[in-house]
Design an enzyme around this catalytic site. Structure first.
Site, PDB file in Angstrom:
ATOM      1  N   ASP A  79      48.599  52.534  11.807  1.00 52.12           N
ATOM      2  CA  ASP A  79      47.309  51.861  12.007  1.00 52.12           C
ATOM      3  C   ASP A  79      46.845  51.190  10.725  1.00 52.12           C
ATOM      4  OD1 ASP A  79      46.873  54.344  10.814  1.00 52.12           O
ATOM      5  OD2 ASP A  79      45.702  55.149  12.463  1.00 52.12           O
ATOM      6  N   ASN A 101      37.926  63.221  17.174  1.00 49.29           N
ATOM      7  CA  ASN A 101      37.526  62.842  18.543  1.00 49.29           C
ATOM      8  C   ASN A 101      38.741  62.748  19.473  1.00 49.29           C
ATOM      9  OD1 ASN A 101      38.801  60.609  17.572  1.00 49.29           O
ATOM     10  ND2 ASN A 101      37.135  59.166  17.956  1.00 49.29           N
ATOM     11  N   HIS A 153      41.582  61.135  18.755  1.00 47.67           N
ATOM     12  CA  HIS A 153      42.386  59.916  18.646  1.00 47.67           C
ATOM     13  C   HIS A 153      43.769  60.225  18.071  1.00 47.67           C
ATOM     14  CE1 HIS A 153      40.651  58.796  14.368  1.00 47.67           C
ATOM     15  NE2 HIS A 153      41.716  59.540  14.243  1.00 47.67           N
ATOM     16  N   GLU A 178      41.343  55.166  19.908  1.00 51.28           N
ATOM     17  CA  GLU A 178      40.066  55.844  20.076  1.00 51.28           C
ATOM     18  C   GLU A 178      39.789  56.110  21.554  1.00 51.28           C
ATOM     19  OE1 GLU A 178      39.145  56.853  17.172  1.00 51.28           O
ATOM     20  OE2 GLU A 178      37.524  55.561  16.509  1.00 51.28           O
TER      21      GLU A 178
HETATM   22  C1  F6R Z   1      45.737  57.940  10.117  1.00 54.14           C
HETATM   23  C2  F6R Z   1      45.554  58.165  11.542  1.00 54.14           C
HETATM   24  C3  F6R Z   1      44.555  59.115  12.091  1.00 54.14           C
HETATM   25  C4  F6R Z   1      44.613  60.486  11.423  1.00 54.14           C
HETATM   26  C5  F6R Z   1      43.582  61.433  12.042  1.00 54.14           C
HETATM   27  C6  F6R Z   1      43.537  62.760  11.320  1.00 54.14           C
HETATM   28  O1  F6R Z   1      46.721  56.937   9.897  1.00 54.14           O
HETATM   29  O2  F6R Z   1      46.215  57.552  12.281  1.00 54.14           O
HETATM   30  O3  F6R Z   1      44.796  59.249  13.472  1.00 54.14           O
HETATM   31  O4  F6R Z   1      45.892  61.018  11.566  1.00 54.14           O
HETATM   32  O5  F6R Z   1      42.307  60.848  11.982  1.00 54.14           O
HETATM   33  O6  F6R Z   1      43.158  62.539   9.994  1.00 54.14           O
HETATM   34  P1  F6R Z   1      43.183  63.720   8.924  1.00 54.14           P
HETATM   35  O7  F6R Z   1      44.590  64.116   8.762  1.00 54.14           O
HETATM   36  O8  F6R Z   1      42.621  63.113   7.667  1.00 54.14           O
HETATM   37  O9  F6R Z   1      42.327  64.809   9.476  1.00 54.14           O
END
Ligand code: F6R
Length: 247
Positions: free
Chosen positions: A67, A136, A138, A143
């Protein structure tokens, strides 16, 4: 779906590195998609150590970006590409020509998303999708609501994600409101999926991911239907009612 519960974050990271290193050994030209965020950092450090010791060969891997924020150039210090480069690509000596990125500053974004999906398809799909779990639900920046067929696309970030990422941007008002994300369809079709989950703030969403209804409102819940999914979590993230067994 296999659920592996480890006692703490360092152990989780080591076990995840074992899984990833096995994939590299089995298929030296594996196609992977990898996340940024905090959860995979221990895994990446562990893999970098193995690389330094000559235990893994990364020279033929192909890496796809998961992403990217909209409007940021690749070399922007705040881009997820730069983050991925610093924590994963450089420590593992993965070179530019091995990487397919999501250009958040493309003039034609929908064309860029289609080109990305075509590149994944032409590569034969992902062999391994390493994913973190958003607060959430994702996956990448898919999302809620995101259906299982969602392609790579531009997405508007939810207020929850904006506020969760504010720590990286010095305040909520600075976080970009839109992003590009690899699509659910190709992520869920990966030959192997590794979901890493750590810490008590993920407890509730992990319970909904593992045991809740499969719904676009919790995109990660679609993992319940994906082919080969390993969820590695630490005890802190474990929802109480889930016993230590395969689910
Ligand atoms: C980041 C991404 C997000 C994270 C997710 C968890 O490239 O794609 O989906 O993997 O938000 O983030 P952390 O590991 O910081 O809790």
């Amino acid at each position: 779906m296999e659920l592996v519960v480890e006692r703490d974050y360092p152990t989780l990271s080591g076990v995840a590195a074992d899984v990833v290193a096995d994939v590299f050994r089995e298929k030296s030209d594996a196609r992977l998609v990898v996340p940024t965020g905090e959860t995979p950092l221990g895994l990446y450090r562990n893999l970098a150590d193995r690389k330094d010791r000559g235990e893994i060969d990364t020279s033929r891997l192909r890496v796809f970006q998961l992403d990217e924020y909209l409007g940021l150039a690749l070399d922007d210090a705040r881009s997820l590409y730069r983050w991925m480069r610093e924590v994963f690509l450089e420590p593992l000596a993965i070179r530019d020509h091995q990487v397919t990125w999501l250009p958040g500053d493309a003039a034609n974004l929908s064309e860029a998303c289609q080109a990305y999906d075509r590149a994944v398809e032409q590569a034969g799909g992902y062999d391994l999708a390493i994913l973190g779990l958003g607060p959430n639900g994702h996956l990448g920046f898919n999302e809620p609501p995101s259906g299982a067929d969602a392609p790579t696309r531009v997405i508007t970030l939810t207020p929850e994600t904006v506020s969760s990422n504010a720590r990286y941007w010095g305040g909520e008002d600075r976080v970009p409101r839109q992003a590009l994300t690899a699509g659910m369809k190709q992520l869920l079709a990966a030959r192997q999926i590794l979901l890493l989950v750590s810490g008590p703030r993920k407890r509730e969403i992990l319970a909904r991911t593992l045991q809740g209804p499969v719904t676009p409102e919790v995109p990660a819940s679609f993992l319940q239907r994906a082919a080969r999914v390993t969820v590695i979590t630490d005890r802190d993230a474990m929802p109480a009612p889930v016993s230590l067994r395969e689910v």
